[in-house]
Write a protein that holds these residues in place. Structure first.
Motif, PDB file in Angstrom:
ATOM      1  N   THR A  64       0.835  -1.202   0.000  1.00  0.00           N
ATOM      2  CA  THR A  64       0.000   0.000   0.000  1.00  0.00           C
ATOM      3  C   THR A  64       0.867   1.249   0.000  1.00  0.00           C
ATOM      4  O   THR A  64       1.796   1.372   0.805  1.00  0.00           O
ATOM      5  N   LEU A  65       0.564   2.150  -0.916  1.00  0.00           N
ATOM      6  CA  LEU A  65       1.205   3.469  -0.966  1.00  0.00           C
ATOM      7  C   LEU A  65       0.230   4.475  -0.377  1.00  0.00           C
ATOM      8  O   LEU A  65      -0.875   4.634  -0.883  1.00  0.00           O
ATOM      9  N   LEU A  66       0.622   5.138   0.718  1.00  0.00           N
ATOM     10  CA  LEU A  66      -0.250   6.076   1.409  1.00  0.00           C
ATOM     11  C   LEU A  66       0.268   7.502   1.231  1.00  0.00           C
ATOM     12  O   LEU A  66       1.470   7.747   1.368  1.00  0.00           O
ATOM     13  N   PHE A  67      -0.649   8.411   0.927  1.00  0.00           N
ATOM     14  CA  PHE A  67      -0.259   9.818   0.941  1.00  0.00           C
ATOM     15  C   PHE A  67      -1.468  10.672   1.315  1.00  0.00           C
ATOM     16  O   PHE A  67      -2.617  10.269   1.146  1.00  0.00           O
ATOM     17  N   THR A  68      -1.185  11.846   1.856  1.00  0.00           N
ATOM     18  CA  THR A  68      -2.239  12.759   2.260  1.00  0.00           C
ATOM     19  C   THR A  68      -2.617  13.656   1.089  1.00  0.00           C
ATOM     20  O   THR A  68      -1.764  14.074   0.303  1.00  0.00           O
ATOM     21  N   GLY A  69      -3.916  13.955   0.991  1.00  0.00           N
ATOM     22  CA  GLY A  69      -4.389  14.811  -0.085  1.00  0.00           C
ATOM     23  C   GLY A  69      -5.840  15.202   0.145  1.00  0.00           C
ATOM     24  O   GLY A  69      -6.407  14.909   1.197  1.00  0.00           O
ATOM     25  N   MET A  81      -1.496  11.611  -7.967  1.00  0.00           N
ATOM     26  CA  MET A  81      -2.426  10.539  -8.348  1.00  0.00           C
ATOM     27  C   MET A  81      -2.144  10.081  -9.784  1.00  0.00           C
ATOM     28  O   MET A  81      -2.100   8.876 -10.070  1.00  0.00           O
ATOM     29  N   SER A  82      -1.959  11.012 -10.680  1.00  0.00           N
ATOM     30  CA  SER A  82      -1.676  10.670 -12.075  1.00  0.00           C
ATOM     31  C   SER A  82      -0.346   9.943 -12.200  1.00  0.00           C
ATOM     32  O   SER A  82      -0.224   8.960 -12.948  1.00  0.00           O
ATOM     33  N   ASP A  83       0.655  10.427 -11.477  1.00  0.00           N
ATOM     34  CA  ASP A  83       1.972   9.787 -11.519  1.00  0.00           C
ATOM     35  C   ASP A  83       1.897   8.348 -10.998  1.00  0.00           C
ATOM     36  O   ASP A  83       2.511   7.434 -11.565  1.00  0.00           O
ATOM     37  N   THR A  97       1.694  -9.806  -5.228  1.00  0.00           N
ATOM     38  CA  THR A  97       0.739  -9.254  -4.264  1.00  0.00           C
ATOM     39  C   THR A  97       0.153  -7.958  -4.820  1.00  0.00           C
ATOM     40  O   THR A  97       0.879  -7.170  -5.422  1.00  0.00           O
ATOM     41  N   PRO A  98      -1.148  -7.718  -4.639  1.00  0.00           N
ATOM     42  CA  PRO A  98      -1.738  -6.468  -5.154  1.00  0.00           C
ATOM     43  C   PRO A  98      -1.035  -5.224  -4.611  1.00  0.00           C
ATOM     44  O   PRO A  98      -0.562  -5.213  -3.466  1.00  0.00           O
ATOM     45  N   VAL A  99      -0.960  -4.199  -5.447  1.00  0.00           N
ATOM     46  CA  VAL A  99      -0.422  -2.895  -5.037  1.00  0.00           C
ATOM     47  C   VAL A  99      -1.570  -1.899  -5.072  1.00  0.00           C
ATOM     48  O   VAL A  99      -2.232  -1.743  -6.092  1.00  0.00           O
ATOM     49  N   LYS A 100      -1.809  -1.224  -3.941  1.00  0.00           N
ATOM     50  CA  LYS A 100      -2.908  -0.268  -3.858  1.00  0.00           C
ATOM     51  C   LYS A 100      -2.400   1.096  -3.400  1.00  0.00           C
ATOM     52  O   LYS A 100      -1.305   1.224  -2.862  1.00  0.00           O
ATOM     53  N   VAL A 101      -3.232   2.086  -3.634  1.00  0.00           N
ATOM     54  CA  VAL A 101      -2.919   3.459  -3.230  1.00  0.00           C
ATOM     55  C   VAL A 101      -4.024   3.954  -2.308  1.00  0.00           C
ATOM     56  O   VAL A 101      -5.206   3.874  -2.657  1.00  0.00           O
ATOM     57  N   ARG A 115     -17.904  11.904  -2.555  1.00  0.00           N
ATOM     58  CA  ARG A 115     -16.973  12.700  -3.351  1.00  0.00           C
ATOM     59  C   ARG A 115     -15.629  11.977  -3.487  1.00  0.00           C
ATOM     60  O   ARG A 115     -15.031  11.951  -4.569  1.00  0.00           O
ATOM     61  N   LEU A 116     -15.169  11.384  -2.385  1.00  0.00           N
ATOM     62  CA  LEU A 116     -13.904  10.650  -2.419  1.00  0.00           C
ATOM     63  C   LEU A 116     -13.973   9.461  -3.372  1.00  0.00           C
ATOM     64  O   LEU A 116     -13.027   9.181  -4.112  1.00  0.00           O
ATOM     65  N   LYS A 117     -15.094   8.758  -3.330  1.00  0.00           N
ATOM     66  CA  LYS A 117     -15.253   7.582  -4.182  1.00  0.00           C
ATOM     67  C   LYS A 117     -15.220   7.972  -5.657  1.00  0.00           C
ATOM     68  O   LYS A 117     -14.604   7.293  -6.482  1.00  0.00           O
ATOM     69  N   GLU A 118     -15.878   9.073  -5.983  1.00  0.00           N
ATOM     70  CA  GLU A 118     -15.882   9.548  -7.366  1.00  0.00           C
ATOM     71  C   GLU A 118     -14.475   9.966  -7.793  1.00  0.00           C
ATOM     72  O   GLU A 118     -14.024   9.665  -8.898  1.00  0.00           O
ATOM     73  N   TYR A 119     -13.782  10.653  -6.898  1.00  0.00           N
ATOM     74  CA  TYR A 119     -12.447  11.181  -7.200  1.00  0.00           C
ATOM     75  C   TYR A 119     -11.439  10.051  -7.399  1.00  0.00           C
ATOM     76  O   TYR A 119     -10.739   9.997  -8.422  1.00  0.00           O
ATOM     77  N   THR A 120     -11.365   9.133  -6.438  1.00  0.00           N
ATOM     78  CA  THR A 120     -10.391   8.046  -6.540  1.00  0.00           C
ATOM     79  C   THR A 120     -10.766   7.064  -7.654  1.00  0.00           C
ATOM     80  O   THR A 120      -9.892   6.495  -8.302  1.00  0.00           O
TER      81      THR A 120
END
Length: 205
Positions: A64-69, A81-83, A97-101, A115-120
């Motif tokens: 899992t890659l975690l970042f604040t936004g 997100m695009s990168d 193994t799956p890789v998630k963000v 809103r988050l669901k639409e965005y991600t």
């Protein structure tokens, strides 16, 4: 006798090859790697992947890659997100193994789950939106070694200052590395994705 010499030569060559491989300096990640990996403090958060609250177990069984936004972010977040979307196929090549963000919203006032669901969702199924109110959110973010600013009461149109670093969590659910943003004058501070890809290949390999 000649056959014996050939066999001995092959054995010696193989031994030299193995010794050379073991002595050859191995590539080291450029990112800060936690030794040993660090378990996050217990948390309860909301996720676009689950109708129920999630906890530490949600980080297990995947990289899992975690970042604040936040969804109203004008520059760092959409760029990151695009990168990451472009980098994910490369990362996935180095692990079964799956890789998630996880995009951890630091703007719970405006970032609803819908809103988050639409965005991600725009970036793909591997992207997960995470949110919580500040009393739960701030300790979680701080424990990761990240930060964000809380807007003044009553503010409507505001920017949220937040870390641009990315945290890597291993399939055991422990923090294993942090990729800091590259700060250059006149440029958006974002993580170097080429470095992230190289380091992930080393760490996950």
């Amino acid at each position: 006798m000649q056959k014996l010499m050939i066999v001995l030569a092959a054995v010696i060559a193989a031994a030299i090859g193995v010794a050379s491989y073991q002595l050859w300096p191995k590539a080291e990640p450029e990112a800060l790697v936690y030794q040993p990996p660090r378990a996050p403090a217990p948390f309860q958060l909301q996720s676009t992947e689950s109708p129920d609250a999630i906890n530490n177990q949600a980080l297990k069984g995947q990289w899992t890659l975690l970042f604040t936004g936040y969804t109203f972010c004008p520059d760092i977040c959409p760029t990151t997100m695009s990168d990451l979307k472009n980098a994910l196929p490369n990362l996935q090549q180095h692990t079964d193994t799956p890789v998630k963000v996880w995009m951890i919203s630091v703007d719970p006032k405006r970032d609803s789950m819908e809103r988050l669901k639409e965005y991600t969702g725009y970036f793909g199924d591997a992207f997960v939106g995470i949110r919580a109110e500040h009393p739960q959110l701030f300790p979680f973010v701080r424990d990761l070694g990240l930060m964000y600013s809380v807007p003044e009461e009553g503010e409507e149109n505001y920017l949220v200052n937040h870390s641009a670093a990315i945290i890597l969590v291993n399939p055991d659910g422990n923090r294993i590395a942090i990729f800091n943003a590259d700060h250059q004058a006149g440029k958006i501070p974002v993580v170097d994705m080429e470095q992230l890809k190289r380091d992930f290949a080393i760490i996950a390999g």
